[in-house]
Scaffold this active site. Structure first.
Site, PDB file in Angstrom:
ATOM      1  N   SER A  87     -47.299  68.107  24.360  1.00 20.45           N
ATOM      2  CA  SER A  87     -45.974  68.108  23.725  1.00 20.45           C
ATOM      3  C   SER A  87     -45.215  66.800  23.929  1.00 20.45           C
ATOM      4  O   SER A  87     -43.986  66.769  23.852  1.00 20.45           O
ATOM      5  CB  SER A  87     -45.124  69.287  24.245  1.00 20.45           C
ATOM      6  OG  SER A  87     -45.782  70.515  24.011  1.00 20.45           O
ATOM      7  N   ARG A  88     -45.952  65.730  24.174  1.00 15.04           N
ATOM      8  CA  ARG A  88     -45.355  64.405  24.395  1.00 15.04           C
ATOM      9  C   ARG A  88     -44.453  64.341  25.628  1.00 15.04           C
ATOM     10  O   ARG A  88     -43.656  63.422  25.773  1.00 15.04           O
ATOM     11  CB  ARG A  88     -44.570  63.943  23.152  1.00 15.04           C
ATOM     12  CG  ARG A  88     -45.441  63.742  21.913  1.00 15.04           C
ATOM     13  CD  ARG A  88     -46.455  62.624  22.146  1.00 15.04           C
ATOM     14  NE  ARG A  88     -47.211  62.280  20.949  1.00 15.04           N
ATOM     15  CZ  ARG A  88     -48.395  62.795  20.626  1.00 15.04           C
ATOM     16  NH1 ARG A  88     -48.955  63.719  21.411  1.00 15.04           N
ATOM     17  NH2 ARG A  88     -49.028  62.414  19.545  1.00 15.04           N
ATOM     18  N   LEU A  89     -44.585  65.319  26.521  1.00 17.66           N
ATOM     19  CA  LEU A  89     -43.833  65.303  27.775  1.00 17.66           C
ATOM     20  C   LEU A  89     -44.698  64.633  28.846  1.00 17.66           C
ATOM     21  O   LEU A  89     -45.130  65.255  29.818  1.00 17.66           O
ATOM     22  CB  LEU A  89     -43.421  66.715  28.183  1.00 17.66           C
ATOM     23  CG  LEU A  89     -42.510  67.436  27.184  1.00 17.66           C
ATOM     24  CD1 LEU A  89     -42.183  68.843  27.661  1.00 17.66           C
ATOM     25  CD2 LEU A  89     -41.217  66.629  26.985  1.00 17.66           C
TER      26      LEU A  89
ATOM     27  N   LYS B 222     -52.557  63.723  18.327  1.00 15.89           N
ATOM     28  CA  LYS B 222     -53.438  64.083  19.425  1.00 15.89           C
ATOM     29  C   LYS B 222     -52.602  64.725  20.520  1.00 15.89           C
ATOM     30  O   LYS B 222     -51.535  64.223  20.867  1.00 15.89           O
ATOM     31  CB  LYS B 222     -54.173  62.867  19.993  1.00 15.89           C
ATOM     32  CG  LYS B 222     -55.086  63.219  21.169  1.00 15.89           C
ATOM     33  CD  LYS B 222     -55.816  62.004  21.706  1.00 15.89           C
ATOM     34  CE  LYS B 222     -56.699  62.402  22.884  1.00 15.89           C
ATOM     35  NZ  LYS B 222     -57.423  61.242  23.452  1.00 15.89           N
TER      36      LYS B 222
END
Length: 212
Positions: free
Chosen positions: A189-191, A9
């Site tokens: 982007s998981r940032l 996700k």
């Protein structure tokens, strides 16, 4: 069958910047929980409570927040339950809210204390009758032979107390006094955005960004 490792996700709903966040973590929490309630996310008042036993084994369970103010976060439960016994031995605990639809998490750490008897009495009196009887009927966290034990206990205490069950001596409120808050906002982007508030030696809140 879907592979768990393939589930993905992208979090793109919002952001959390230092400029947009509030300097007081309690006010930031109030803002976020109000938005969770307004967005009608499932059970916005549900929070995971983590405690540790005498062997340093952690355990978690979901409880419901019943109040918050400058003194801390409040919930009510059975003092003789596993969590109650663990808090009696080690009052340090952690709470976590996860509002999935908003892609947000709030983590809170601190020391736990019992609320006053008057505060516990007042909340207990506000509960539905079935819940007040249930507080007497359930020996929480203890092994029981079957569900019939609970049903029998409820019938017995219902007949004993009728419409006015008093608060059991083993039931009441806890308050976690935070010394650390973390607000997590999912990002692409998981940032992810992570802002932590911690009390310094002067009992002032210091806000800092953590790497995701």
């Amino acid at each position: 069958m879907t592979k768990l490792a393939d589930l993905r996700k992208s979090y793109e709903r919002a952001e959390l910047s230092e400029d947009a966040s509030l300097a007081d973590p309690l006010k930031q929490f109030e803002k976020w929980i109000s938005e969770a309630i307004s967005a009608q996310v499932p059970e916005p008042n549900a929070m995971t409570l983590a405690t540790v036993d005498s062997r340093l084994r952690p355990s978690t369970r979901v409880v419901l927040i019943k109040g918050y103010d400058e003194k801390g976060i409040t919930w009510f439960t059975n003092y003789d339950s596993r969590k109650g016994r663990e808090l009696a031995a080690n009052p340090w605990a952690a709470l976590q809210f996860h509002w999935v639809d908003l892609e947000r998490v709030v983590r809170i750490e601190g020391c736990v204390e019992k609320v006053s008897a008057a505060e516990s009495d007042a909340y207990f009196a506000s509960r539905p009758l079935d819940s007040r009887i249930g507080a007497w009927a359930s020996p929480q966290s203890q092994v029981i032979a079957s569900r019939s034990v609970l049903v029998g206990n409820a019938a017995r205490y219902g007949a004993k107390f009728l419409l006015h069950p008093p608060r059991p001596p083993h039931w009441g409120g806890y308050r976690l006094r935070p010394d650390t808050w973390e607000f997590w906002q999912g990002r692409k982007s998981r940032l992810h955005d992570r802002l932590r508030y911690r009390l310094n030696n002067d009992q002032q809140w210091v806000r800092e960004r953590l790497a995701p």
